[in-house]
Enzyme design. Structure first.
Site, short mmCIF file in Angstrom:
data_model
loop_
_atom_site.label_atom_id
_atom_site.label_comp_id
_atom_site.label_asym_id
_atom_site.label_seq_id
_atom_site.Cartn_x
_atom_site.Cartn_y
_atom_site.Cartn_z
N LYS A 119 -2.08 -1.55 -3.75
CA LYS A 119 -2.94 -0.36 -3.74
C LYS A 119 -2.06 0.88 -3.85
CE LYS A 119 -6.42 2.01 -0.93
NZ LYS A 119 -7.07 2.12 0.39
N LYS A 147 0.86 -1.18 0.00
CA LYS A 147 0.00 0.00 0.00
C LYS A 147 0.90 1.23 0.00
CE LYS A 147 -3.76 2.32 2.49
NZ LYS A 147 -4.65 2.27 3.66
#
Length: 338
Positions: free
Chosen positions: A261, A206
């Site tokens: 992400k 992320k």
């Protein structure tokens, strides 16, 4: 697989356009395809009844109270979307410096999980494990006196948050906080409490991305975060080798699935993760990606449905097994029409 020119007949014996001549041939030889089974639908839920709040920066996305979320869940089941991902919008009066409301067994998230699993047992439910919706400062963890996010102290909160969600009956917990060691701590706690079937989808790679802005508006954490950032725990956008290390650690600690992400700006990372580990790999087409495509389509600059479907197919081509996307319902409807 490595392709070499010697593997193929030269022109004119070899004419790649033969396989593009008509739709039935294109369909026959297509390498990747998107289905409703590939989609996870992120939704924003808030307390109360008959509450519907449009998210200005995400056209078509609304914050919904549970009673209005139930028909959405029903449509997911009808369209064959396998999982709904819950993101809570917590009342400001419940936000504290330590995010204690995240541990409340009668809080918003556990209540929504219980109701969804009671009414739609066939629909997978996924919950976010992170403190940012619950903290008064908008960070994903506990702070020291200087404002630095504490790692090990935060783990204790994340473990209890995950257990609270598991005890409510959630299918998948998804730690999105990027604290070191949280997957192992959560897995060990789940096993010790006999939640052996609770899956973990780790937000393993992320990034500290500028594409999250509309999401933070939607959950109401942007105002709390102010001018602060999350660069001391989310990944540097310039790194991809580091993503492989993060994924390797999460797999070793007990993650069942891993996630990259944001999505499209990081498809190279998706491909590297899938090639290196071969585990179930997901990508999150985040709020900023969604907002850009929606805004361009609303201005008539892009064909909405065409770019929606092409962008989702790109995730599959890059190696993703599935995609978290705010387009999930629209894309599933489009797939039904086809």
């Amino acid at each position: 697989m490595t392709l070499h020119a010697s593997n193929f007949a030269p022109f004119p014996m070899g004419r790649p356009r033969r396989l593009r001549r008509d739709s039935f041939t294109r369909n026959l030889v297509r390498e990747h395809a998107l289905t409703a089974n590939d989609l996870i639908y992120p939704v924003f839920v808030l307390d109360g009844q008959q509450r519907r709040e449009p998210v200005a920066s995400m056209p078509g996305v609304e914050r919904l109270s549970l009673d209005l979320l139930l028909p959405v869940a029903e449509e997911c089941v009808r369209l064959g979307i396998p999982v709904m991902a819950l993101f809570p919008v917590i009342d400001a009066s419940l936000k504290t410096e330590d995010g204690q409301e995240a541990l409340n067994p009668d809080g918003l998230v556990p209540r929504v999980v219980r109701e969804l699993k009671s009414r739609f047992p066939e629909l997978g439910v996924m919950t976010d494990v992170a403190l940012d919706p619950f903290t008064s400062h908008g960070q994903d963890g506990l702070l020291d006196a200087s404002g630095y996010i504490l790692n090990d102290e935060t783990l204790e909160m994340l473990v209890q948050q995950a257990l609270t969600q598991a005890e409510a009956g959630v299918d998948i917990v998804a730690p999105s906080d990027m604290m070191d060691g949280r997957i192992g701590a959560i897995r060990q706690a789940l096993e010790s409490q006999n939640h052996i079937h609770t899956r973990i989808m780790a937000y393993s790679a992320k990034y500290a991305s500028a594409f999250y802005g509309p999401f933070r508006d939607a959950v109401g954490s942007s105002g709390n975060l102010g001018k602060a950032d999350k660069k001391t725990y989310q990944m540097d956008p310039g790194n991809s080798n580091e993503a492989l290390r993060e994924v390797a650690m999460d797999i070793a600690e007990g993650a069942d699935m891993v996630m990259v992400k944001p999505g499209m700006p990081y498809l190279d990372v998706v491909r590297r993760v899938k090639d290196e580990f071969g585990v179930p790999t997901f990508a999150y087409q985040v709020s900023g990606e969604y907002a850009m495509l929606k805004a361009a389509a609303q201005n008539g600059w892009l064909d909405h449905d065409a770019v929606m479907m092409e962008s989702l197919l790109a995730f599959k081509r890059a190696g993703a097994d599935g995609v978290l996307t705010y387009f999930a319902i629209e894309a599933a409807r489009k797939l039904r029409q086809e």
